[in-house]
Each structure stands twice: as C-alpha cells, then as structure tokens.
Design a protein around this motif. Structure first.
Motif, PDB file in Angstrom:
ATOM      1  N   ASN A   1      -1.572   4.085  -8.681  1.00 19.22           N
ATOM      2  CA  ASN A   1      -1.908   3.026  -9.315  1.00 19.22           C
ATOM      3  C   ASN A   1      -1.302   2.590 -10.512  1.00 19.22           C
ATOM      4  OD1 ASN A   1      -3.970   2.034  -7.738  1.00 19.22           O
ATOM      5  ND2 ASN A   1      -4.940   3.734  -8.457  1.00 19.22           N
TER       6      ASN A   1
ATOM      7  N   SER B   1      -9.211   2.478  -1.323  1.00 19.60           N
ATOM      8  CA  SER B   1      -9.883   3.954  -0.994  1.00 19.60           C
ATOM      9  C   SER B   1     -11.501   3.743  -0.447  1.00 19.60           C
ATOM     10  CB  SER B   1      -9.976   5.011  -1.871  1.00 19.60           C
ATOM     11  OG  SER B   1      -8.474   5.173  -2.310  1.00 19.60           O
TER      12      SER B   1
ATOM     13  N   TYR C   1       0.973  -1.319   0.065  1.00 21.28           N
ATOM     14  CA  TYR C   1      -0.005   0.073   0.016  1.00 21.28           C
ATOM     15  C   TYR C   1       0.898   1.438  -0.113  1.00 21.28           C
ATOM     16  CZ  TYR C   1      -2.772   3.857   1.630  1.00 21.28           C
ATOM     17  OH  TYR C   1      -3.218   5.204   1.761  1.00 21.28           O
TER      18      TYR C   1
ATOM     19  N   ALA D   1      -8.207  -2.675  -6.346  1.00 21.17           N
ATOM     20  CA  ALA D   1      -8.648  -1.261  -6.002  1.00 21.17           C
ATOM     21  C   ALA D   1     -10.135  -1.115  -6.174  1.00 21.17           C
ATOM     22  CB  ALA D   1      -7.820  -0.490  -6.869  1.00 21.17           C
TER      23      ALA D   1
ATOM     24  N   GLY E   1      -5.588   8.645  -8.985  1.00 20.49           N
ATOM     25  CA  GLY E   1      -4.895   7.572  -8.363  1.00 20.49           C
ATOM     26  C   GLY E   1      -3.585   7.429  -9.052  1.00 20.49           C
TER      27      GLY E   1
ATOM     28  N   CYS F   1      -5.081  -0.521  -3.438  1.00 17.40           N
ATOM     29  CA  CYS F   1      -5.709   0.788  -3.428  1.00 17.40           C
ATOM     30  C   CYS F   1      -7.146   0.743  -2.875  1.00 17.40           C
ATOM     31  CB  CYS F   1      -5.621   1.420  -4.597  1.00 17.40           C
ATOM     32  SG  CYS F   1      -6.174   3.213  -4.599  1.00 17.40           S
TER      33      CYS F   1
ATOM     34  N   LYS G   1      -8.519   6.478   3.351  1.00 18.56           N
ATOM     35  CA  LYS G   1      -7.742   5.581   2.287  1.00 18.56           C
ATOM     36  C   LYS G   1      -8.102   3.911   2.427  1.00 18.56           C
ATOM     37  CE  LYS G   1      -5.880   8.886   0.260  1.00 18.56           C
ATOM     38  NZ  LYS G   1      -5.782   9.158  -1.318  1.00 18.56           N
TER      39      LYS G   1
END
Length: 368
Positions: free
Chosen positions: A281, A271, A192, A293, A278, A269, A200
């Motif tokens: 990524n 979030s 991460y 993600a 992003g 990811c 996040k």
C-alpha cells in the motif's frame, strides 16, 4: 554492538525471487548499515555459500548454502556459537527462535514478527508459541494491530508489550521528486500487487472493475505469482477475465515494480483475511496512487485517513467499485487523494525504522 539478523530459510537475499520478508530484511540491513553504533551480520540462504562485505566495511552478509531447512538452521547455530553476537534477531520464525533460546540460554534474542502465519498450529504448538513470545528478550511487530491480534489469539496478559516498528520505504530519485499534479489515465488504470490467492480477494477486485466497466473506461492489471495449490483459483480468474480489459503480469521483480506503479492510477488491496500491515500500500502511495483497501487488520495504519478509502464491507465488489468512483469523480478529488498518498508514504522511511531498531538493541543490551 554486533547484531546478527537471521533471514528465513526459504528465499534468497537480495530478493531476486521476491518474498515480502526478504525484501524487508534487505532494506533493513542497508538502513542499519548507516547506524554508527550497530555492526550487522546478515545471514540468509542461497544456492552457493558466500560472504559479502558491505561497502561501509563493518557489516557482512553471509550467504549459507541451503541444501535443506534443517541444514540451514544447523549452520545458523554454528555461526551464533562461533561469532557470539550481542543480539540475534530472527525474522518471522517463532519455532526456530524458541530453539535458539533453548540452545543458547545466555544469548539475547529478538523475534521480529511480520504476520501471525508462523504462530499457527501448522508451525508451532500454542504452548510453544506462548513460550517464545514471553521468553524472547524482545518481540517486534510491524503494526499495532499485529501486536493486539497476537495478544488476543495467544491469551497474553496486558503486561506483554512488544515493540511496534513500522517498515520503511526506499524510493529511487525519480520517485522522490515532488509530484503535485498526477492525473488519472483514460481508461482508468487499476492495479493489484500481491499473491494471486483467494484470501487476497483478487476475485472481489476483478468483479468490482467489471462493475465499473458498465459505464466507464477502465483496465485492471494483476501483478503477482500464484502458488501451486491455488492453480484452480487462477484458472477461474482467467476465465472470468475473458470479457474485460484485464491482464495478468505474473511475478514482477522488485526492481521493476516502480515502473508498474508509475503507469497506474489506483491500487486495490481487497484482502479477505487478516493483514498485519501491507507494505504494498505505501509502495503504491509513494507514486501518488490512492488506495482502495479492505478495512482489516493493520491496513488502516498504513493508509491513514486521507490517502485512500477503506472498505468495511470488503467482501462486496460493489463496495470497492463505489470507493473507486468516489476517488475519480473529478480531477480535483483525484489529485487531493493522490497528494495525500504521497504525503502519507513519506512518513515511512527505512532510516526511521533502522533508528528505532538501534534504540531497541541498546535497551535490550543494557538489561542484566
């Protein structure tokens, strides 16, 4: 054409202390220096005033001594008045953009938005936000999703058409080389990268890794700083990580991140709130890391359909664990995702971004 790019008032450039906007602006400045029809003056804050001529000669980085944000923007206004650029581009500060528009009514002004954060009530009134979004000579958004989100949140008409310019990627030669046979480590190394804050979703990723650890060897590395107001959150994460192979690296300078990416297998990811794009990524994808993600905001525009897995129920650790399992189910599947990640990341270049900006400058400069 002379373009003056104004960085935010908080962090320096070069971005030795990090900052996603500062990293972006630093790369954009370098890429625009390769455009023959643009002369750039980059203005950014620093602990000591300085003026740095770019090796290509026509471009200048002016570092303004930042005693206070108010003083920084006072000096910015002085520079605009003195240098009279063809275009002023302000990075991610709508309220300051409106101020410049009002003080310099003849000046062509672009607002380059990286998120919706500074359009919020803490930073600008709704009416003032609508004013700047409709009176600036150009609005740039870093994703289609950000453009549509702003349109909906601000109640703008369908005739409001910002420019959408994706950020780019700058890779060292060792990463640009062809990678066709990346294999996952044992234990699997999950990564991460980002601020360590609740929105996040670091806790979601951590719980997902702990679920995976019940029947496979896996480690989890967390890269990023925690702001003071989230200290309790970090403390809770540290406590929850005690019984798992989880390490916290804290802030890693941008120049050292490539090594971190190269040592890992999958980026998460997770979030929990809107993300405009992003960039992390595509940074990870450029090293062949598939991405798992949240299916949220502009993240799908970065990842595409084959470079990873988007998680619709992104609040569930089990959904992230399942997606990671799907990617590493066997060597061929992992390699397919990894190769797709390389290919997808290669589509995002700073040269393309700079050329798009240069075209926007030309359009705006020609308006009467």
């Amino acid at each position: 054409m002379h373009v003056m790019i104004i960085a935010p008032e908080d962090l320096p450039i070069p971005p030795d202390r990090g900052g996603s906007v500062q990293i972006y602006v630093n790369h954009l400045y370098e890429a625009l220096s390769q455009c023959d029809n643009v002369r750039v003056t980059l203005v950014s804050p620093g602990s000591k005033a300085n003026r740095i001529r770019h090796p290509r000669g026509r471009h200048t980085h002016v570092i303004v001594h930042r005693s206070t944000p108010t003083e920084y923007w006072r000096r910015v206004r002085h520079m605009i008045r003195k240098r009279r650029p063809d275009i002023v581009q302000i990075e991610n500060r709508p309220s300051r953009t409106l101020e410049i528009i009002r003080r310099f009514p003849e000046q062509r002004v672009i607002l380059n938005l990286h998120s919706t954060t500074f359009l919020g009530a803490r930073h600008i009134t709704r009416q003032h936000a609508r004013n700047v979004l409709t009176h600036a000579h150009g609005i740039v958004c870093n994703s289609r999703d950000l453009s549509e989100t702003i349109r909906e949140q601000m109640g703008l008409s369908q005739h409001w058409h910002p420019y959408v310019i994706y950020p780019g990627l700058t890779l060292p030669p060792t990463v640009r080389a062809s990678h066709t046979d990346k294999r996952p480590h044992n234990p699997l190394r999950v990564l991460y990268v980002g601020r360590v804050i609740a929105q996040k979703g670091v806790h979601v990723a951590m719980d997902a890794v702990k679920l995976l650890a019940s029947d496979m060897a896996v480690s989890f590395t967390i890269v990023g700083r925690t702001p003071p107001w989230e200290k309790a959150y970090r403390k809770a994460l540290l406590k929850a990580s005690a019984d798992a192979d989880i390490r916290f690296l804290g802030f890693v300078p941008p120049t050292e991140l490539n090594d971190v990416y190269a040592e890992h297998d999958i980026l998460v990811c997770p979030s929990q709130k809107h993300e405009a794009f992003g960039l992390v990524n595509i940074e990870a994808m450029s090293h062949g890391l598939p991405v798992v993600a949240s299916q949220l905001g502009g993240i799908p525009e970065a990842i595409g359909d084959e470079a990873g897995i988007l998680v619709p129920r992104f609040h569930r650790p089990s959904a992230f664990a399942q997606a990671i399992r799907e990617i590493v189910v066997d060597g061929d599947t992992y390699r397919r995702y990894s190769q797709a990640a390389y290919a997808r990341a290669a589509q995002f270049t700073w040269a393309a971004s700079a050329n798009h900006f240069a075209a926007v400058y030309e359009q705006i400069a020609k308006r009467s």
